[in-house]
Motif scaffolding. Structure first.
Motif, PDB file in Angstrom:
ATOM      1  N   LYS A 222       0.824  -1.207   0.000  1.00  0.00           N
ATOM      2  CA  LYS A 222       0.000   0.000   0.000  1.00  0.00           C
ATOM      3  C   LYS A 222       0.859   1.259   0.000  1.00  0.00           C
ATOM      4  O   LYS A 222       0.665   2.163  -0.816  1.00  0.00           O
ATOM      5  N   ALA A 223       1.818   1.324   0.907  1.00  0.00           N
ATOM      6  CA  ALA A 223       2.661   2.515   1.000  1.00  0.00           C
ATOM      7  C   ALA A 223       3.415   2.729  -0.303  1.00  0.00           C
ATOM      8  O   ALA A 223       3.521   3.865  -0.805  1.00  0.00           O
ATOM      9  N   ASP A 224       3.934   1.656  -0.888  1.00  0.00           N
ATOM     10  CA  ASP A 224       4.748   1.789  -2.090  1.00  0.00           C
ATOM     11  C   ASP A 224       3.892   2.154  -3.296  1.00  0.00           C
ATOM     12  O   ASP A 224       4.309   2.957  -4.141  1.00  0.00           O
ATOM     13  N   TYR A 225       2.690   1.600  -3.391  1.00  0.00           N
ATOM     14  CA  TYR A 225       1.822   1.981  -4.508  1.00  0.00           C
ATOM     15  C   TYR A 225       1.428   3.450  -4.392  1.00  0.00           C
ATOM     16  O   TYR A 225       1.542   4.217  -5.353  1.00  0.00           O
ATOM     17  N   HIS A 226       1.004   3.869  -3.227  1.00  0.00           N
ATOM     18  CA  HIS A 226       0.666   5.282  -3.019  1.00  0.00           C
ATOM     19  C   HIS A 226       1.881   6.170  -3.300  1.00  0.00           C
ATOM     20  O   HIS A 226       1.767   7.211  -3.944  1.00  0.00           O
ATOM     21  N   GLY A 227       3.025   5.765  -2.789  1.00  0.00           N
ATOM     22  CA  GLY A 227       4.234   6.569  -2.966  1.00  0.00           C
ATOM     23  C   GLY A 227       4.596   6.738  -4.435  1.00  0.00           C
ATOM     24  O   GLY A 227       4.872   7.852  -4.892  1.00  0.00           O
ATOM     25  N   HIS A 228       4.564   5.640  -5.182  1.00  0.00           N
ATOM     26  CA  HIS A 228       4.921   5.722  -6.598  1.00  0.00           C
ATOM     27  C   HIS A 228       3.889   6.530  -7.387  1.00  0.00           C
ATOM     28  O   HIS A 228       4.248   7.320  -8.244  1.00  0.00           O
ATOM     29  N   VAL A 229       2.629   6.309  -7.104  1.00  0.00           N
ATOM     30  CA  VAL A 229       1.579   7.076  -7.799  1.00  0.00           C
ATOM     31  C   VAL A 229       1.739   8.565  -7.504  1.00  0.00           C
ATOM     32  O   VAL A 229       1.671   9.409  -8.400  1.00  0.00           O
ATOM     33  N   ALA A 230       1.987   8.876  -6.240  1.00  0.00           N
ATOM     34  CA  ALA A 230       2.145  10.288  -5.863  1.00  0.00           C
ATOM     35  C   ALA A 230       3.369  10.889  -6.546  1.00  0.00           C
ATOM     36  O   ALA A 230       3.322  12.011  -7.060  1.00  0.00           O
ATOM     37  N   GLU A 231       4.454  10.151  -6.577  1.00  0.00           N
ATOM     38  CA  GLU A 231       5.675  10.682  -7.207  1.00  0.00           C
ATOM     39  C   GLU A 231       5.466  10.902  -8.705  1.00  0.00           C
ATOM     40  O   GLU A 231       5.857  11.935  -9.245  1.00  0.00           O
ATOM     41  N   LEU A 232       4.828   9.944  -9.371  1.00  0.00           N
ATOM     42  CA  LEU A 232       4.589  10.096 -10.813  1.00  0.00           C
ATOM     43  C   LEU A 232       3.707  11.304 -11.102  1.00  0.00           C
ATOM     44  O   LEU A 232       3.983  12.093 -12.010  1.00  0.00           O
ATOM     45  N   LEU A 233       2.659  11.438 -10.319  1.00  0.00           N
ATOM     46  CA  LEU A 233       1.749  12.562 -10.579  1.00  0.00           C
ATOM     47  C   LEU A 233       2.426  13.887 -10.233  1.00  0.00           C
ATOM     48  O   LEU A 233       2.221  14.900 -10.919  1.00  0.00           O
ATOM     49  N   ALA A 234       3.253  13.879  -9.207  1.00  0.00           N
ATOM     50  CA  ALA A 234       3.995  15.097  -8.862  1.00  0.00           C
ATOM     51  C   ALA A 234       4.953  15.475  -9.995  1.00  0.00           C
ATOM     52  O   ALA A 234       5.049  16.654 -10.376  1.00  0.00           O
ATOM     53  N   LYS A 235       5.610  14.483 -10.558  1.00  0.00           N
ATOM     54  CA  LYS A 235       6.535  14.769 -11.663  1.00  0.00           C
ATOM     55  C   LYS A 235       5.793  15.286 -12.881  1.00  0.00           C
ATOM     56  O   LYS A 235       6.249  16.216 -13.556  1.00  0.00           O
ATOM     57  N   ALA A 236       4.648  14.680 -13.162  1.00  0.00           N
ATOM     58  CA  ALA A 236       3.847  15.154 -14.290  1.00  0.00           C
ATOM     59  C   ALA A 236       3.399  16.591 -14.049  1.00  0.00           C
ATOM     60  O   ALA A 236       3.396  17.425 -14.965  1.00  0.00           O
ATOM     61  N   THR A 237       3.048  16.883 -12.806  1.00  0.00           N
ATOM     62  CA  THR A 237       2.597  18.241 -12.468  1.00  0.00           C
ATOM     63  C   THR A 237       3.756  19.233 -12.611  1.00  0.00           C
ATOM     64  O   THR A 237       3.613  20.286 -13.249  1.00  0.00           O
TER      65      THR A 237
ATOM     66  N   ARG B 193       2.663  15.147  -1.580  1.00  0.00           N
ATOM     67  CA  ARG B 193       3.814  14.929  -0.714  1.00  0.00           C
ATOM     68  C   ARG B 193       3.380  14.331   0.618  1.00  0.00           C
ATOM     69  O   ARG B 193       3.976  13.380   1.104  1.00  0.00           O
ATOM     70  N   ASP B 194       2.311  14.891   1.143  1.00  0.00           N
ATOM     71  CA  ASP B 194       1.797  14.416   2.423  1.00  0.00           C
ATOM     72  C   ASP B 194       1.194  13.011   2.294  1.00  0.00           C
ATOM     73  O   ASP B 194       1.513  12.103   3.052  1.00  0.00           O
ATOM     74  N   TRP B 195       0.362  12.862   1.306  1.00  0.00           N
ATOM     75  CA  TRP B 195      -0.384  11.616   1.139  1.00  0.00           C
ATOM     76  C   TRP B 195       0.521  10.463   0.720  1.00  0.00           C
ATOM     77  O   TRP B 195       0.339   9.330   1.153  1.00  0.00           O
ATOM     78  N   GLY B 196       1.518  10.758  -0.119  1.00  0.00           N
ATOM     79  CA  GLY B 196       2.382   9.703  -0.626  1.00  0.00           C
ATOM     80  C   GLY B 196       3.652   9.500   0.169  1.00  0.00           C
ATOM     81  O   GLY B 196       4.469   8.675  -0.189  1.00  0.00           O
ATOM     82  N   ALA B 197       3.835  10.275   1.237  1.00  0.00           N
ATOM     83  CA  ALA B 197       5.055  10.198   2.051  1.00  0.00           C
ATOM     84  C   ALA B 197       6.295  10.476   1.204  1.00  0.00           C
ATOM     85  O   ALA B 197       7.320   9.789   1.312  1.00  0.00           O
ATOM     86  N   LEU B 198       6.210  11.511   0.357  1.00  0.00           N
ATOM     87  CA  LEU B 198       7.328  11.894  -0.500  1.00  0.00           C
ATOM     88  C   LEU B 198       8.303  12.775   0.268  1.00  0.00           C
ATOM     89  O   LEU B 198       7.919  13.451   1.230  1.00  0.00           O
ATOM     90  N   ASP B 199       9.558  12.796  -0.189  1.00  0.00           N
ATOM     91  CA  ASP B 199      10.525  13.685   0.449  1.00  0.00           C
ATOM     92  C   ASP B 199      10.380  15.102  -0.112  1.00  0.00           C
ATOM     93  O   ASP B 199       9.486  15.375  -0.911  1.00  0.00           O
TER      94      ASP B 199
END
Lengths: 527, 527
Positions: free
Chosen positions: B166-181, B203-209
């Motif tokens: 769960k954490a890794d799927y959320h993290g990767h999805v968040a990172e990809l969408l952040a990069k696209a943004t 960043r908050d939801w996906g636990a991004l740095d």
């Protein structure tokens, strides 16, 4: 939503852990270096240990050291054991610094935990003592999809159901990423083969339709809920609800509460002892019996080459000083208190003791005439979050469907708001919690019965909620805090990487007594 | 991962609801048109109702109609009440079609629910009867972050913790969408102002740095868990774990299990009756007492202008036929059985009865010598998912920390796999469940004690698990199934928009008896 509101929501939301993250990303985490039950044995004949504080750390130390053959005595400031492990019940009296005294007037069986209220599944140390001492556990509901998320500045102040905010945030995120993927905007980041799988996963995970859109209909409603739920017989067809718009959702900041239950500390499965968190402290106290001397306020700690002496006053006979001596001392007194007690330790430990401020926090328990949150709103356990100073409303994860009165956690106040609440009288804190809570539950004024409020900075035995380490303080002082100084070693949540949690108290106590035992067996060398 | 595996995982995963979604997106949803307790009164003097089936629908109908003043009789095929509301316990005997007979040998207090096992918070009808009848509830843990997700074709067949996936799927999805943004790839979709808020939320939801990356460290580990958890004292510093790579994660298909607990039917807070789901049926049976005639196998249902007559055989005296008559009939017999019983109703209802096939499903209960899932793996309640035919392993949400034996749901088999399991002897099903489960829990072979297996297609009283409506069948037949035919009305989960759930049985029964009462009060018109 201001930065301050956001931080407040994160801080309040997570209780403790997410606040640590916002403060610092290092050293604030979750489980333990617990390695199964300790088994010390062979204490040198006649060796004695003086333990200061009958909280969880002190009682774990006392239990294990007695078993290992040490002569153990525990001095405890309060008239009860447990420390912050504590449940307030009807008939209990609590007097805070400043003299304000409250008598809890909850109905039999109802309680509030002013301190810890949750036991994560991976806190193996504290859980093992629950098992050992026969403290029955029940599931603590952290995330309740039907609880409320409330921002007074968003959606005209109307609270939203957690399930709707979660489903809609996931749905919009999935739709956006699917569109970016389909528009070849991720070609540099993700292989074509992975893009296909990503799209399939987003549709499933985000409840998107076959066009990868998150829209009103059976799919989105199977997560967020319905305008009218499906039912039986004729007329059972559901009526669909409309998702929140992405702009409104982002603007509301309510997404801040979504990951709280994903935190390692807050993940399922969480527990609470049946009957209140204080059942753990009570079980330890029963087990240790006369080893604990209550009402003993330590006023001086002195060590020399022969041993350690603690001087204490008996609170029931003010002015009369007594002494307790032993070969070793495990001191679990919170640093906020310990820093005010004369103790002849070296500069490294003394500076470490002074380096850790204690978090302000206020918890408010409110008794209501009926469980309206269940009866009217189908909220069973879990937590609602708000940007109002109360921060949360916690619903009891026990006694479901009870027909009598019920007790809510009416507020768990942090940071500056906690300072303001601490400055109020207990009655004012309770009144404020009822006032704020009414904006989420309009039943409050009619159903309110009575309340209690514990402001941790006014607690005579801790003067704060828990030790707040910064990354810099930990780098400089943590090891010095934990190392032996002569015959004295410290333990407690403050001497752990799991601050605020009982698991920190357990694992630090086990670490401390393990080292104490090594020294004692080695012949009492204090080098 | 093949399409079949994916569908299996979705189907198995969700139990029922997500499978409906995969099959059809309309009419398969969650709550009820329940409008609070019914209050019928003023039954015409001497009016009588014959109720066929003492499952939840039949007993709700009996309870409310008796209260309204009707003379009520219930005919029940089994020697017990409840129907699919059923808990198998030590000493219980169950004989399936084909003659295979099993005696359950579980220890006292342990059980398996062959039928329903969960009560969602919004199923207000069934919950209200739990409250009314004094059936105590406890939390059912659906999502357990420490349970396993297992695909035999991924990660070398090694199960992964739910929290990590769960954490890794959320993290990767968040990172990809952040990069696209950040790469201006969303400019056409999201305003610049919203993009900033989106980034903050991701960043908050996906636990991004701080660089919007999902990486090994304190943030990702605060969700997915640690290599070595933080602890107390010296040496308490955590060791960080490495996230799964996006490619491996997408390839594994394990993301398919992530949204299951977000389904409206599977969201927190879920309940189970203390002591087993069968406690509800037992409570109804105590309440209704002699109104229920057990061991009565209905062989014919006949109506005319004066009333309804059911002919039945007493299973304890084979061959002896008896009759029961009444003004009205509420028939809750599953359509799979009812279709084989002569009944003079018109073509619309008869065709509707024939139009709904019943789902195949097999549940297997396994008793083990100790609760190794808790002791060795810190899994307390919840469900592990696998692509193996067993589909799930369910852990008991009760009796935590018990030192005796424990019972797992060793499999909940669906679709083609269920057909294969149904063809086996009960002993073979149990053996297969142990064999498959060993690939997730290596403790199985050493700890296995005994087991039982219920294949619903071989159940003499339902011949299937629940009515499987398609969208087309519902459009054509549903209203005809629910409408009165003369003096006969049908009720049960099959006559609802909440198939497979007890709430469907409750709400369809309330709808049916509401219409029955209107007719009876109106003078018995059957127009």
């Amino acid at each position: 939503m201001t930065r301050r509101q956001l931080l407040r929501m994160i801080g309040l939301g997570a209780g403790s852990a997410a606040m640590y993250q916002a403060m610092s990303s290092l050293g604030f985490a979750a489980e333990s270096n617990y390695r199964g039950p300790v088994s010390l044995s062979g204490a040198p004949k006649g060796s004695s240990v003086l333990i200061l504080g009958a909280g969880i750390a002190g009682m774990v130390a006392a239990y294990e050291l007695r078993k290992a053959g040490y002569k153990v005595q525990v001095l405890e400031y309060n008239a009860r054991a447990g420390g912050r492990n504590w449940s307030l019940r009807g008939g209990d009296r609590y007097t805070e610094l400043g003299g304000a005294s409250q008598e809890c007037r909850f109905d039999p069986g109802l309680y509030i935990n002013p301190g810890p209220w949750r036991l994560p599944y991976h806190h193996r140390g504290i859980l093992s003592y629950c098992k050992l001492l026969g403290v029955p556990l029940e599931a603590f509901v952290q995330v309740n999809n039907n609880a409320w998320l409330h921002n007074s500045q968003a959606f005209d102040g109307k609270p939203q159901r957690f399930r709707a905010v979660k489903a809609d945030y996931h749905g919009h995120v999935a739709e956006l990423l699917a569109k970016a993927t389909q528009g070849s905007r991720l070609d540099a980041l993700v292989s074509h083969e992975d893009q296909e799988k990503l799209l399939a996963s987003l549709r499933d995970w985000g409840a998107l339709d076959k066009n990868y859109a998150y829209v009103k209909g059976g799919l989105s409603n199977s997560r967020r809920g319905y305008e009218r739920d499906p039912g039986g017989g004729l007329g059972g067809r559901p009526v669909f609800s409309e998702p929140l718009r992405l702009h409104d959702l982002l603007d509301s900041g309510l997404w801040g509460a979504l990951p709280l239950g994903d935190d390692y500390d807050m993940q399922t499965t969480l527990f609470q002892p049946v009957g209140g968190m204080g059942m753990i402290g009570q079980a330890f106290a029963r087990e240790l019996g006369p080893l604990i001397r209550y009402n003993a306020r330590v006023v001086d700690i002195h060590q020399d080459e022969h041993g350690v002496r603690a001087t204490f006053e008996d609170a029931t006979a003010p002015g009369s000083r007594q002494g307790a001596v032993a070969d070793w001392c495990v001191c679990t007194i919170p640093l906020s208190i310990l820093g005010q007690i004369p103790m002849n330790v070296g500069a490294p430990m003394a500076e470490a003791i002074a380096a850790v401020p204690y978090a302000p926090a206020v918890k408010i328990g409110l008794q209501f005439k009926r469980r309206f949150w269940e009866e009217d709103e189908q909220i069973y356990g879990g937590i609602s979050y708000t940007d109002l100073p109360i921060g949360v409303i916690g619903y009891p994860s026990t006694g479901y469907h009870g027909s009598g009165k019920g007790v809510l956690l009416g507020g768990y106040v942090w940071g500056l708001d906690a300072m303001e609440f601490t400055a109020m009288t207990p009655q004012q804190r309770v009144a404020k919690a009822v006032e704020y809570g009414s904006r989420i539950h309009p039943q409050y004024p009619a159903e309110f019965d009575n309340g209690v409020a514990v402001a941790w900075h006014r607690s005579p035995f801790t003067m704060g909620c828990f030790g707040m380490w910064t990354e810099a303080a930990r780098a400089r002082h943590y090891d010095n805090l934990c190392r032996f100084d002569g015959r004295i070693v410290l333990a407690g949540e403050h001497a752990s990487y799991i601050p605020a949690w009982q698991e920190g108290a357990v694992t630090s106590a086990l670490d401390a007594i393990g080292r104490l035992h090594q020294r004692a067996v080695a012949g009492g060398s204090v080098a």
